[in-house]
Design an enzyme around this catalytic site. Sequence first.
Site, mmCIF file in Angstrom:
data_model
loop_
_atom_site.group_PDB
_atom_site.id
_atom_site.type_symbol
_atom_site.label_atom_id
_atom_site.label_comp_id
_atom_site.label_asym_id
_atom_site.label_seq_id
_atom_site.Cartn_x
_atom_site.Cartn_y
_atom_site.Cartn_z
ATOM 1 N N ASP A 1 0.854 -1.188 0.000
ATOM 2 C CA ASP A 1 0.000 0.000 0.000
ATOM 3 C C ASP A 1 0.888 1.236 0.000
ATOM 4 O O ASP A 1 1.952 1.245 0.623
ATOM 5 C CB ASP A 1 -0.900 0.021 1.237
ATOM 6 C CG ASP A 1 -1.989 -1.042 1.203
ATOM 7 O OD1 ASP A 1 -2.383 -1.456 0.107
ATOM 8 O OD2 ASP A 1 -2.442 -1.448 2.286
ATOM 9 N N ASP B 1 -7.143 -1.631 -4.306
ATOM 10 C CA ASP B 1 -8.210 -1.401 -3.323
ATOM 11 C C ASP B 1 -9.306 -0.522 -3.902
ATOM 12 O O ASP B 1 -10.492 -0.737 -3.640
ATOM 13 C CB ASP B 1 -7.646 -0.749 -2.060
ATOM 14 C CG ASP B 1 -6.651 -1.629 -1.324
ATOM 15 O OD1 ASP B 1 -6.699 -2.860 -1.493
ATOM 16 O OD2 ASP B 1 -5.817 -1.067 -0.586
#
Length: 155
Positions: free
Chosen positions: A114, A133
């Site tokens: 991330d 995501d």
Amino acid sequence: MRLLALTAILMLALDQASKYAVIWGLGLIHVGTIPVLPPYLVFHMGWNTGINFGLGSSADARWILVALALAICAWALNWARRDPRPIVAVSTGLLVGGALGNVIDRVIHGAVADFLNMSCCGIVNPYTFNIADIGVFLGAVGLILSPPEKTRRKG
């Protein structure tokens, strides 16, 4: 199904290319944080071993999460196979492409990479996320807002 496949491939490619470019190309893995448009957009390195927002990260659930993601992909593909609407194809493609992007991370790195962090208006967001995501979220919302049409009974 062609639209679904194209959307999934594009989502997966965008996710993996963005991770490579930011994490390795810009060296985020070494510097940890790169202010882009602070506080609105900051690249911040994070490795998510859990589900979402770090949930379940204390247990090594890597392979369970891989299996769960693949099962959700299979379920969504089955739904899309029975529903020819373009919104379902695009939504499923976004969900599947994003989920597979995160599966690739889990298999290769043991965690999801991330790097996006966004804050605004005095609210500081401590969490990071990635392009995959976004695809999973948009795909899920699209599917929720596109319930199967009810068939009419003849009679």
